[in-house]
Design a protein around this motif. Structure first.
Motif, mmCIF file in Angstrom:
data_model
loop_
_atom_site.group_PDB
_atom_site.id
_atom_site.type_symbol
_atom_site.label_atom_id
_atom_site.label_comp_id
_atom_site.label_asym_id
_atom_site.label_seq_id
_atom_site.Cartn_x
_atom_site.Cartn_y
_atom_site.Cartn_z
ATOM 1 N N UNK A 105 0.776 -1.233 0.000
ATOM 2 C CA UNK A 105 0.000 0.000 0.000
ATOM 3 C C UNK A 105 0.805 1.280 0.000
ATOM 4 N N UNK A 106 2.079 1.222 0.396
ATOM 5 C CA UNK A 106 2.885 2.453 0.474
ATOM 6 C C UNK A 106 4.263 2.304 -0.175
ATOM 7 N N UNK A 107 4.979 1.243 0.178
ATOM 8 C CA UNK A 107 6.352 1.096 -0.319
ATOM 9 C C UNK A 107 6.387 0.926 -1.840
ATOM 10 N N UNK A 108 5.582 0.019 -2.369
ATOM 11 C CA UNK A 108 5.563 -0.206 -3.827
ATOM 12 C C UNK A 108 5.078 1.028 -4.590
ATOM 13 N N UNK A 109 3.989 1.702 -4.158
ATOM 14 C CA UNK A 109 3.613 2.935 -4.859
ATOM 15 C C UNK A 109 4.707 4.005 -4.831
ATOM 16 N N UNK A 110 5.476 4.073 -3.743
ATOM 17 C CA UNK A 110 6.612 5.006 -3.703
ATOM 18 C C UNK A 110 7.624 4.692 -4.796
ATOM 19 N N UNK A 111 7.814 3.435 -5.096
ATOM 20 C CA UNK A 111 8.735 3.029 -6.165
ATOM 21 C C UNK A 111 8.152 3.391 -7.524
ATOM 22 N N UNK A 112 6.848 3.187 -7.707
ATOM 23 C CA UNK A 112 6.207 3.403 -8.995
ATOM 24 C C UNK A 112 6.002 4.879 -9.346
ATOM 25 N N UNK A 113 5.844 5.742 -8.342
ATOM 26 C CA UNK A 113 5.475 7.127 -8.593
ATOM 27 C C UNK A 113 6.433 7.880 -9.527
ATOM 28 N N UNK A 114 7.738 7.811 -9.348
ATOM 29 C CA UNK A 114 8.619 8.552 -10.275
ATOM 30 C C UNK A 114 8.450 8.118 -11.731
ATOM 31 N N UNK A 115 8.202 6.846 -11.959
ATOM 32 C CA UNK A 115 7.980 6.356 -13.320
ATOM 33 C C UNK A 115 6.677 6.921 -13.881
ATOM 34 N N UNK A 135 4.367 17.261 -7.827
ATOM 35 C CA UNK A 135 5.131 17.213 -6.577
ATOM 36 C C UNK A 135 5.187 15.783 -6.069
ATOM 37 N N UNK A 136 6.221 15.456 -5.294
ATOM 38 C CA UNK A 136 6.281 14.118 -4.690
ATOM 39 C C UNK A 136 5.060 13.867 -3.810
ATOM 40 N N UNK A 137 4.729 12.608 -3.662
ATOM 41 C CA UNK A 137 3.589 12.185 -2.851
ATOM 42 C C UNK A 137 4.106 11.329 -1.707
ATOM 43 N N UNK A 138 3.610 11.571 -0.505
ATOM 44 C CA UNK A 138 3.988 10.791 0.661
ATOM 45 C C UNK A 138 2.996 9.637 0.816
ATOM 46 N N UNK A 139 3.312 8.499 0.217
ATOM 47 C CA UNK A 139 2.411 7.356 0.261
ATOM 48 C C UNK A 139 2.325 6.749 1.657
ATOM 49 N N UNK A 140 3.370 6.907 2.466
ATOM 50 C CA UNK A 140 3.303 6.419 3.848
ATOM 51 C C UNK A 140 2.222 7.162 4.616
ATOM 52 N N UNK A 141 2.154 8.488 4.434
ATOM 53 C CA UNK A 141 1.130 9.285 5.116
ATOM 54 C C UNK A 141 -0.265 8.943 4.584
ATOM 55 N N UNK A 142 -0.387 8.779 3.269
ATOM 56 C CA UNK A 142 -1.683 8.401 2.693
ATOM 57 C C UNK A 142 -2.133 7.037 3.191
ATOM 58 N N UNK A 143 -1.191 6.114 3.293
ATOM 59 C CA UNK A 143 -1.507 4.773 3.792
ATOM 60 C C UNK A 143 -1.981 4.850 5.243
ATOM 61 N N UNK A 144 -1.275 5.626 6.050
ATOM 62 C CA UNK A 144 -1.654 5.776 7.466
ATOM 63 C C UNK A 144 -3.047 6.393 7.587
ATOM 64 N N UNK A 145 -3.337 7.399 6.765
ATOM 65 C CA UNK A 145 -4.674 8.011 6.783
ATOM 66 C C UNK A 145 -5.748 7.006 6.407
#
Length: 159
Positions: A105-115, A135-145
């Motif tokens: 939910x967070x780590x993999x989307x962080x990898x995919x986002x720049x692509x 702008x960069x997205x904080x997927x860890x924060x989105x996942x926590x929310x």
């Protein structure tokens, strides 16, 4: 010899993560008001919608799809709509349920986002619009929310 067998067994159960493939699953671009939109004063407003989904594949392989949808308006008119589904296949082994959920939910989307961001930017510039530098997205924060929202709604239990 017993120590070596014990160490070998412990290594087999250690968490493993590796990226197998990154690819564009779907791509879309629409400029409904062209060519008239190019003759107007450019005062854009950008709306970004992002979503992730994942599915288990065979064995310990998982597909994660990050969808970025952008609608850009110039005044009240839609200048363009662009969408990319950036996907990845990941090998993920020996994680507990909470760690697996966070990884997908967070780590993999962080990898995919720049692509996805680069693909979207390239697509927009090919449509003859100014570069779209998201702008960069904080997927860890989105996942926590999302986990907080699900917990409050009673959809998930705390582990």
């Amino acid at each position: 010899m017993t120590d070596q067998q014990t160490n070998g067994a412990a290594e087999d159960n250690s968490p493993q993560f590796s990226m197998q493939r990154i690819y564009v699953r779907d791509l879309s671009f629409e400029a409904p008001k062209s060519p008239q939109i190019f003759r107007q004063q450019w005062e854009p407003s950008v709306a970004l919608d992002l979503n992730t989904k994942q599915k288990a594949l065979e064995g310990d392989f998982h597909e994660v799809v990050l969808t970025l949808s952008v609608t850009v308006k110039n005044g009240e008119e839609v200048a363009f709509i662009a969408e990319v589904q950036q996907a990845g296949i990941f090998l993920i082994k020996n994680l507990d349920a909470a760690s697996m959920s966070h990884t997908l939910g967070a780590f993999c989307p962080n990898i995919l986002f720049p692509y996805a961001r680069e693909t979207l930017d390239s697509l927009v510039t090919r449509g003859s619009f100014p570069a779209l530098m998201l702008s960069p997205v904080n997927f860890d924060a989105l996942y926590a929310q999302e986990m907080q929202r699900m917990q409050e709604a009673g959809e998930v239990t705390v582990q």
